[in-house]
Scaffold this motif. Structure first.
Motif, mmCIF file in Angstrom:
data_model
loop_
_atom_site.group_PDB
_atom_site.id
_atom_site.type_symbol
_atom_site.label_atom_id
_atom_site.label_comp_id
_atom_site.label_asym_id
_atom_site.label_seq_id
_atom_site.Cartn_x
_atom_site.Cartn_y
_atom_site.Cartn_z
ATOM 1 N N THR A 157 0.823 -1.210 0.000
ATOM 2 C CA THR A 157 0.000 0.000 0.000
ATOM 3 C C THR A 157 0.856 1.258 0.000
ATOM 4 N N ALA A 160 2.643 1.582 -3.351
ATOM 5 C CA ALA A 160 1.723 1.993 -4.411
ATOM 6 C C ALA A 160 1.385 3.469 -4.300
ATOM 7 N N ARG A 161 1.187 3.937 -3.074
ATOM 8 C CA ARG A 161 0.867 5.354 -2.881
ATOM 9 C C ARG A 161 2.033 6.231 -3.349
ATOM 10 N N GLY A 164 2.261 6.022 -7.213
ATOM 11 C CA GLY A 164 1.176 6.731 -7.871
ATOM 12 C C GLY A 164 1.337 8.230 -7.823
ATOM 13 N N GLY A 254 4.980 -2.640 -5.096
ATOM 14 C CA GLY A 254 3.848 -1.727 -4.984
ATOM 15 C C GLY A 254 4.136 -0.388 -5.643
ATOM 16 N N ARG A 255 5.340 0.095 -5.474
ATOM 17 C CA ARG A 255 5.712 1.387 -6.063
ATOM 18 C C ARG A 255 5.615 1.336 -7.588
ATOM 19 N N GLY A 258 1.902 1.083 -8.618
ATOM 20 C CA GLY A 258 1.243 2.372 -8.465
ATOM 21 C C GLY A 258 1.603 3.315 -9.598
ATOM 22 N N ALA A 262 -1.241 4.577 -12.337
ATOM 23 C CA ALA A 262 -1.486 6.021 -12.364
ATOM 24 C C ALA A 262 -1.202 6.605 -13.742
#
Length: 275
Positions: A157, A160-161, A164, A254-255, A258, A262
Motif C-alpha cells: 500500500t 503503491a501510494r 502513484g 507496490g511502487r 502504483g 497512475a
C-alpha cells in the motif's frame, strides 16, 4: 492459448478496478503454458517460466519477462486508444502480473554463482534444489497473503501510494527495479537452503526437468507438502527474517504498480464502468 471476442457482450458493464483485480492472475491460468517458444525454455521449467522469468546464466540470457510486461502494456494502450476500455483494463491487469514478477528475486536470478559452480556436475540435483527454493518462496508468500499478513499489505500500500504520486515512468525505472530484486536473491536463497534444506527439497523430488508438464503445473502437486515444512510451528519464529526481506521487496513492487496504474489507466479510462 485462446481466441477472444473483439467486442464485449452487449449491455454488460463492469468497474475498471474489478477487471484489474480479477485478471491480475490470468497469466498464471495456462495462457503461457504448453507453448514452444525457445529451445532453452526447459531451463525456466517450460514456456510459462520463459514468459515470467528473465535472468542470465553463464553469460546466456533466459526468459522474456520484460517483453511480456511491455506487450501487455502496449496492448492495453492500443485498446484504450480504440475506445475498448474493457480490454484496455484487462491487458493492463495482465501487465501488472508480469511487472510484479520482475520484482521477484527468483524470477530475475536463477541462483548464486558459487553454488552453481559447486553443483555444476549434477544438473538434475541442481534443478531440484533451485526449483524447491524458488517454488517454496512463492508458496510462503502466497500463504502470507492468504493469512492477510499486515506487514505485506502495508508495504504494498505504501509503495503503491508513493509510486502513484511520483508521476514516474515505469519503463525508465524498470532496469533499476530488476537490479534491486536481483541483489535480494542470495540472502533469501541461502535462508531457505540453510533453514529448510533437505526437508524442502524432498517435497519437490518428484519434479522432473524433462517432464512434458510445465514446472508450474508440477509445483502445484507439491505445494501442500511444502507449506507444512515452511510453516511448521517450531520454525515459525525463524520466518521473521524472511518476512522483513519480503516486505522490503513488496514495497518496490507496490511502487512500480502504483506508477503503472497512475500513468496508464486513469488517463484513458477514468472511473466510469468499462464497456
Amino acid at each position: 492459448n485462446g481466441d477472444y471476442a473483439v467486442k464485449p457482450p452487449s449491455g454488460k458493464r463492469i468497474e475498471p478496478w474489478k477487471v484489474a483485480v480479477i485478471y491480475s492472475t490470468e497469466p498464471d491460468l495456462d495462457l503461457d503454458c504448453d507453448l514452444n517458444l525457445h529451445k532453452n525454455q526447459t531451463v525456466t521449467g517450460g514456456s510459462h517460466g520463459w514468459r515470467h522469468m528473465q535472468f542470465r546464466l553463464l553469460g546466456v540470457k533466459f526468459g522474456i519477462a520484460s517483453e511480456s510486461f511491455r506487450t501487455s502494456r502496449d496492448f492495453a494502450r492500443l485498446a484504450f486508444e480504440n475506445g475498448n476500455d474493457y480490454w484496455g483494463w484487462r491487458h493492463l491487469s495482465r501487465a501488472t502480473h508480469y511487472l510484479a514478477d520482475l520484482g521477484n528475486p527468483f524470477h530475475v536470478k536463477a541462483l548464486p554463482l558459487p553454488f552453481l559452480i559447486r553443483k555444476l556436475a549434477s544438473s538434475r540435483e541442481l534443478f531440484r534444489i533451485v526449483s524447491a527454493i524458488h517454488q517454496g518462496y512463492e508458496i510462503y508468500a502466497e500463504r502470507r497473503f492468504r493469512e492477510g499478513f499486515p506487514p505485506f499489505k502495508q508495504a504494498l500500500t505504501e509503495g503503491a501510494r508513493e509510486g502513484g504520486e511520483s508521476g514516474g515512468d515505469v519503463q525508465a525505472h524498470l532496469g533499476g527495479y530488476i537490479r534491486k530484486a536481483r541483489r535480494r536473491h542470495d540472502p533469501i536463497f541461502y535462508f531457505f537452503l540453510d533453514r529448510y534444506g533437505e526437508a524442502l527439497i524432498e517435497v519437490f523430488r518428484a519434479m522432473d526437468r524433462n517432464s512434458p508438464l510445465d514446472a508450474a503445473a508440477q509445483t502445484n502437486r507439491c505445494s501442500a507438502g511444502a507449506a507444512r515444512v515452511l510453516f511448521d510451528e517450531a520454525g515459525r519464529p525463524a520466518l521473521d527474517v524472511l518476512d522483513g526481506l519480503t516486505a522490503e521487496l513488496l514495497f518496490d513492487v507496490g511502487r512500480m504498480l502504483g506508477m503503472l496504474l497512475a500513468r496508464e489507466g486513469p488517463l484513458r479510462a477514468p472511473s466510469k464502468p468499462a464497456r
